[in-house]
Scaffold this motif. Structure first.
Motif, PDB file in Angstrom:
ATOM      1  N   PHE A 176       0.846  -1.181   0.000  1.00  0.00           N
ATOM      2  CA  PHE A 176       0.000   0.000   0.000  1.00  0.00           C
ATOM      3  C   PHE A 176       0.888   1.240   0.000  1.00  0.00           C
ATOM      4  CE2 PHE A 176      -2.400   3.354   2.012  1.00  0.00           C
ATOM      5  CZ  PHE A 176      -3.688   3.193   1.523  1.00  0.00           C
ATOM      6  N   ILE A 177       0.671   2.096  -0.972  1.00  0.00           N
ATOM      7  CA  ILE A 177       1.509   3.297  -1.085  1.00  0.00           C
ATOM      8  C   ILE A 177       0.645   4.538  -1.194  1.00  0.00           C
ATOM      9  CG2 ILE A 177       3.261   4.494  -2.469  1.00  0.00           C
ATOM     10  CD1 ILE A 177       4.112   1.722  -3.527  1.00  0.00           C
ATOM     11  N   SER A 178       0.928   5.514  -0.355  1.00  0.00           N
ATOM     12  CA  SER A 178       0.278   6.822  -0.478  1.00  0.00           C
ATOM     13  C   SER A 178       1.336   7.862  -0.148  1.00  0.00           C
ATOM     14  CB  SER A 178      -0.898   6.928   0.499  1.00  0.00           C
ATOM     15  OG  SER A 178      -0.411   7.058   1.827  1.00  0.00           O
ATOM     16  N   ASN A 179       0.951   9.118  -0.153  1.00  0.00           N
ATOM     17  CA  ASN A 179       1.965  10.124   0.183  1.00  0.00           C
ATOM     18  C   ASN A 179       2.319  10.118   1.669  1.00  0.00           C
ATOM     19  OD1 ASN A 179      -0.266  11.308   1.215  1.00  0.00           O
ATOM     20  ND2 ASN A 179      -0.225  13.128  -0.117  1.00  0.00           N
ATOM     21  N   MET A 180       1.617   9.284   2.443  1.00  0.00           N
ATOM     22  CA  MET A 180       1.966   9.103   3.850  1.00  0.00           C
ATOM     23  C   MET A 180       3.070   8.065   4.011  1.00  0.00           C
ATOM     24  SD  MET A 180      -0.565  10.928   5.451  1.00  0.00           S
ATOM     25  CE  MET A 180      -0.883  10.212   7.055  1.00  0.00           C
ATOM     26  N   GLY A 181       3.381   7.377   2.947  1.00  0.00           N
ATOM     27  CA  GLY A 181       4.403   6.336   3.018  1.00  0.00           C
ATOM     28  C   GLY A 181       3.877   5.024   2.485  1.00  0.00           C
ATOM     29  N   SER A 182       4.629   3.968   2.711  1.00  0.00           N
ATOM     30  CA  SER A 182       4.168   2.670   2.219  1.00  0.00           C
ATOM     31  C   SER A 182       4.060   1.667   3.370  1.00  0.00           C
ATOM     32  CB  SER A 182       5.090   2.141   1.122  1.00  0.00           C
ATOM     33  OG  SER A 182       6.348   1.859   1.667  1.00  0.00           O
ATOM     34  N   THR A 183       3.117   0.775   3.226  1.00  0.00           N
ATOM     35  CA  THR A 183       2.858  -0.246   4.237  1.00  0.00           C
ATOM     36  C   THR A 183       2.589  -1.549   3.507  1.00  0.00           C
ATOM     37  OG1 THR A 183       1.453   1.474   5.213  1.00  0.00           O
ATOM     38  CG2 THR A 183       1.478  -0.643   6.323  1.00  0.00           C
ATOM     39  N   SER A 184       2.840  -2.644   4.180  1.00  0.00           N
ATOM     40  CA  SER A 184       2.412  -3.908   3.568  1.00  0.00           C
ATOM     41  C   SER A 184       1.515  -4.672   4.530  1.00  0.00           C
ATOM     42  CB  SER A 184       3.621  -4.744   3.139  1.00  0.00           C
ATOM     43  OG  SER A 184       4.437  -4.999   4.249  1.00  0.00           O
ATOM     44  N   PHE A 185       0.646  -5.462   3.938  1.00  0.00           N
ATOM     45  CA  PHE A 185      -0.316  -6.260   4.709  1.00  0.00           C
ATOM     46  C   PHE A 185      -0.322  -7.681   4.153  1.00  0.00           C
ATOM     47  CE2 PHE A 185      -2.074  -1.970   4.286  1.00  0.00           C
ATOM     48  CZ  PHE A 185      -2.495  -1.640   5.575  1.00  0.00           C
ATOM     49  N   GLY A 186      -0.506  -8.620   5.038  1.00  0.00           N
ATOM     50  CA  GLY A 186      -0.805  -9.988   4.591  1.00  0.00           C
ATOM     51  C   GLY A 186      -2.260 -10.248   4.939  1.00  0.00           C
ATOM     52  N   VAL A 187      -3.069 -10.546   3.940  1.00  0.00           N
ATOM     53  CA  VAL A 187      -4.505 -10.700   4.187  1.00  0.00           C
ATOM     54  C   VAL A 187      -4.923 -12.130   3.873  1.00  0.00           C
ATOM     55  CG1 VAL A 187      -6.778  -9.695   3.775  1.00  0.00           C
ATOM     56  CG2 VAL A 187      -4.729  -8.350   3.312  1.00  0.00           C
ATOM     57  N   GLU A 188      -5.730 -12.680   4.750  1.00  0.00           N
ATOM     58  CA  GLU A 188      -6.237 -14.037   4.520  1.00  0.00           C
ATOM     59  C   GLU A 188      -7.740 -14.078   4.735  1.00  0.00           C
ATOM     60  OE1 GLU A 188      -3.899 -17.277   6.117  1.00  0.00           O
ATOM     61  OE2 GLU A 188      -2.205 -15.913   6.403  1.00  0.00           O
ATOM     62  N   GLY A 189      -8.309 -15.190   4.313  1.00  0.00           N
ATOM     63  CA  GLY A 189      -9.764 -15.323   4.312  1.00  0.00           C
ATOM     64  C   GLY A 189     -10.429 -15.221   5.669  1.00  0.00           C
ATOM     65  N   ASP A 190      -9.703 -15.527   6.735  1.00  0.00           N
ATOM     66  CA  ASP A 190     -10.347 -15.468   8.051  1.00  0.00           C
ATOM     67  C   ASP A 190     -10.520 -14.029   8.549  1.00  0.00           C
ATOM     68  OD1 ASP A 190      -7.666 -15.076   8.413  1.00  0.00           O
ATOM     69  OD2 ASP A 190      -7.448 -16.459  10.102  1.00  0.00           O
ATOM     70  N   LYS A 191      -9.780 -13.102   7.948  1.00  0.00           N
ATOM     71  CA  LYS A 191      -9.957 -11.680   8.281  1.00  0.00           C
ATOM     72  C   LYS A 191      -9.710 -10.886   6.996  1.00  0.00           C
ATOM     73  CE  LYS A 191      -8.688  -8.106  11.542  1.00  0.00           C
ATOM     74  NZ  LYS A 191      -7.514  -7.215  11.615  1.00  0.00           N
ATOM     75  N   PRO A 192     -10.712 -10.883   6.125  1.00  0.00           N
ATOM     76  CA  PRO A 192     -10.486 -10.398   4.759  1.00  0.00           C
ATOM     77  C   PRO A 192     -10.591  -8.875   4.604  1.00  0.00           C
ATOM     78  CG  PRO A 192     -12.705 -11.251   4.964  1.00  0.00           C
ATOM     79  CD  PRO A 192     -12.069 -11.407   6.313  1.00  0.00           C
ATOM     80  N   LEU A 193      -9.774  -8.154   5.342  1.00  0.00           N
ATOM     81  CA  LEU A 193      -9.790  -6.703   5.187  1.00  0.00           C
ATOM     82  C   LEU A 193      -8.451  -6.113   5.586  1.00  0.00           C
ATOM     83  CD1 LEU A 193     -10.101  -5.211   8.274  1.00  0.00           C
ATOM     84  CD2 LEU A 193     -12.287  -6.372   8.110  1.00  0.00           C
ATOM     85  N   ILE A 194      -8.202  -4.897   5.120  1.00  0.00           N
ATOM     86  CA  ILE A 194      -7.043  -4.153   5.605  1.00  0.00           C
ATOM     87  C   ILE A 194      -7.524  -2.852   6.205  1.00  0.00           C
ATOM     88  CG2 ILE A 194      -5.389  -5.176   3.996  1.00  0.00           C
ATOM     89  CD1 ILE A 194      -5.573  -2.625   2.314  1.00  0.00           C
ATOM     90  N   ASN A 195      -6.820  -2.405   7.224  1.00  0.00           N
ATOM     91  CA  ASN A 195      -7.151  -1.161   7.893  1.00  0.00           C
ATOM     92  C   ASN A 195      -6.238  -0.056   7.376  1.00  0.00           C
ATOM     93  OD1 ASN A 195      -7.471   0.968   9.637  1.00  0.00           O
ATOM     94  ND2 ASN A 195      -7.622  -0.311  11.472  1.00  0.00           N
ATOM     95  N   THR A 196      -6.835   0.877   6.659  1.00  0.00           N
ATOM     96  CA  THR A 196      -6.031   1.948   6.057  1.00  0.00           C
ATOM     97  C   THR A 196      -6.259   3.274   6.769  1.00  0.00           C
ATOM     98  OG1 THR A 196      -7.781   2.265   4.419  1.00  0.00           O
ATOM     99  CG2 THR A 196      -5.957   0.859   3.779  1.00  0.00           C
TER     100      THR A 196
END
Ligand SMILES: [Zn+2]
Length: 200
Positions: A176-196
């Protein structure tokens, strides 16, 4: 810059700025791991998925029969509606303004360099040797979606119905890249979302 991007997207061109597609080799993927790049710039957000065929249709060989072809076409159709793959909060007022969905086969050039037989490959689909060759094949589903958002800061999370849509799906590795910086997430089916929240 934004203006240029918008124009390109509105014609659905592939010559977009940050395209991993150009450099990526299909056979370098890991089965069970789909990759997603999310890029935010101003009021635009872009999603670019690269997912092994194994995770989507359960095979990566060149389609051998009508059933295979039907599976691939069905999968492409499913990708055509991004809400099968991910959803954005409705109050972010994001509107899709560019989309590309494709099945990317292994780069023929790479294979070509190593295997002289490759040139005959396409012409000999019915031959028995083909099956052996095909087992080494890789392909992946490529999907890119771009949005213009009325309230991009309202994207506090992204949900992924992807995992429910494709039962062979594995993990999604998200950059995930924005002008705030970059982050990475590992997402799986048991919790299928990312918090941005706070990342846009
Ligand atoms: Zn593969």
């Amino acid at each position: 810059m934004k203006y240029i991007i918008y124009i390109l997207l509105s014609f659905n061109l592939m010559t977009f700025t940050i395209s991993a597609e150009e450099t990526r080799q299909v056979d370098k993927h890991e089965h069970g791991v789909g990759e997603l790049n999310i890029a935010v710039e101003g009021s635009t957000i872009e999603f670019e998925f690269m997912i092994p065929g194994a995770d989507i249709v359960g095979f990566e060989y060149v389609a051998k029969n009508d059933e295979d072809i039907a599976k691939i076409n069905q999968a492409l159709k499913t990708f055509d509606d991004y809400t099968n793959i991910f959803t954005l909060p409705s109050n972010s007022l994001c509107e899709l303004n560019g989309q590309k969905v494709a099945l990317k086969e292994e780069d023929e050039h790479d294979e070509h360099e190593e295997h002289d037989e490759h040139e005959e490959h396409d012409e000999h689909e019915e031959h028995d040797e083909h099956a052996e060759h095909a087992e080494e094949n890789h392909n992946e589903f490529y999907a890119k979606y771009s949005f213009e958002c009325g309230n991009i800061n309202a994207i506090k999370e992204v949900n992924f119905p992807y995992f429910a849509t494709f039962t062979n799906s594995g993990e999604l590795e998200v950059q995930f890249i924005s002008n705030m910086g970059s982050t990475s997430f590992g997402v799986e089916g048991d919790k299928p979302l990312i918090n941005t929240d706070g990342k846009i």
